[in-house]
Scaffold this motif. Structure first.
Motif, mmCIF file in Angstrom:
data_model
loop_
_atom_site.group_PDB
_atom_site.id
_atom_site.type_symbol
_atom_site.label_atom_id
_atom_site.label_comp_id
_atom_site.label_asym_id
_atom_site.label_seq_id
_atom_site.Cartn_x
_atom_site.Cartn_y
_atom_site.Cartn_z
ATOM 1 N N GLU A 1 0.984 -1.237 0.067
ATOM 2 C CA GLU A 1 -0.117 0.003 0.055
ATOM 3 C C GLU A 1 0.815 1.143 -0.031
ATOM 4 O O GLU A 1 1.852 1.299 0.940
ATOM 5 C CB GLU A 1 -1.116 -0.031 1.248
ATOM 6 C CG GLU A 1 -1.861 -1.141 1.360
ATOM 7 C CD GLU A 1 -2.732 -1.103 2.437
ATOM 8 O OE1 GLU A 1 -2.799 -0.184 3.069
ATOM 9 O OE2 GLU A 1 -3.217 -2.277 2.896
ATOM 10 N N TYR B 1 0.808 5.600 0.118
ATOM 11 C CA TYR B 1 0.077 6.755 0.127
ATOM 12 C C TYR B 1 0.926 7.990 0.035
ATOM 13 O O TYR B 1 1.995 7.860 0.921
ATOM 14 C CB TYR B 1 -0.762 6.777 1.577
ATOM 15 C CG TYR B 1 -1.581 5.620 1.947
ATOM 16 C CD1 TYR B 1 -3.217 5.819 1.406
ATOM 17 C CD2 TYR B 1 -1.023 4.559 2.430
ATOM 18 C CE1 TYR B 1 -3.691 4.462 1.559
ATOM 19 C CE2 TYR B 1 -1.846 3.482 2.859
ATOM 20 C CZ TYR B 1 -3.395 3.414 2.351
ATOM 21 O OH TYR B 1 -4.184 2.487 2.318
ATOM 22 N N GLU C 1 -2.854 9.051 -7.199
ATOM 23 C CA GLU C 1 -3.459 7.833 -7.099
ATOM 24 C C GLU C 1 -2.749 6.827 -8.245
ATOM 25 O O GLU C 1 -2.403 5.674 -7.789
ATOM 26 C CB GLU C 1 -4.913 7.834 -7.275
ATOM 27 C CG GLU C 1 -5.730 6.583 -7.207
ATOM 28 C CD GLU C 1 -7.066 6.559 -7.091
ATOM 29 O OE1 GLU C 1 -7.658 5.825 -7.691
ATOM 30 O OE2 GLU C 1 -7.631 7.835 -6.475
#
Length: 80
Positions: free
Chosen positions: A46, A48, A59
């Motif tokens: 993940e 961010y 994104e």
């Protein structure tokens, strides 16, 4: 010899971070969080990114960084 779980996590994290900074200037990134887990042969990455002044879709960069991390791990196993 197969890589250790620690080597897998480290390789994925470094690849993801490297990709992010190949797409964004370091000065544009306020925060980067790369979370990697590798359990029972399953890689989870993940990414961010907080970069309010960046001129790219964050994104997309985060998604691509996760894909690059997965490819780096695939390469690690192929070389092992």
């Amino acid at each position: 010899m197969e890589p250790t779980d620690e080597e897998v996590v480290e390789t994925a994290a470094e690849a993801a971070e490297g990709y992010v900074f190949s797409q964004l200037a370091t000065s544009d990134v306020d925060d980067l969080d790369v979370t990697v887990s590798f359990e029972d042969g399953v890689l989870d990455v993940e990414v961010y990114i907080t970069a309010p002044d960046a001129d790219v879709n964050l994104e997309d960069v985060a998604d691509d960084a996760a894909l690059v991390a997965g490819q780096a791990v695939d390469d690690l196993f192929a070389d092992g």
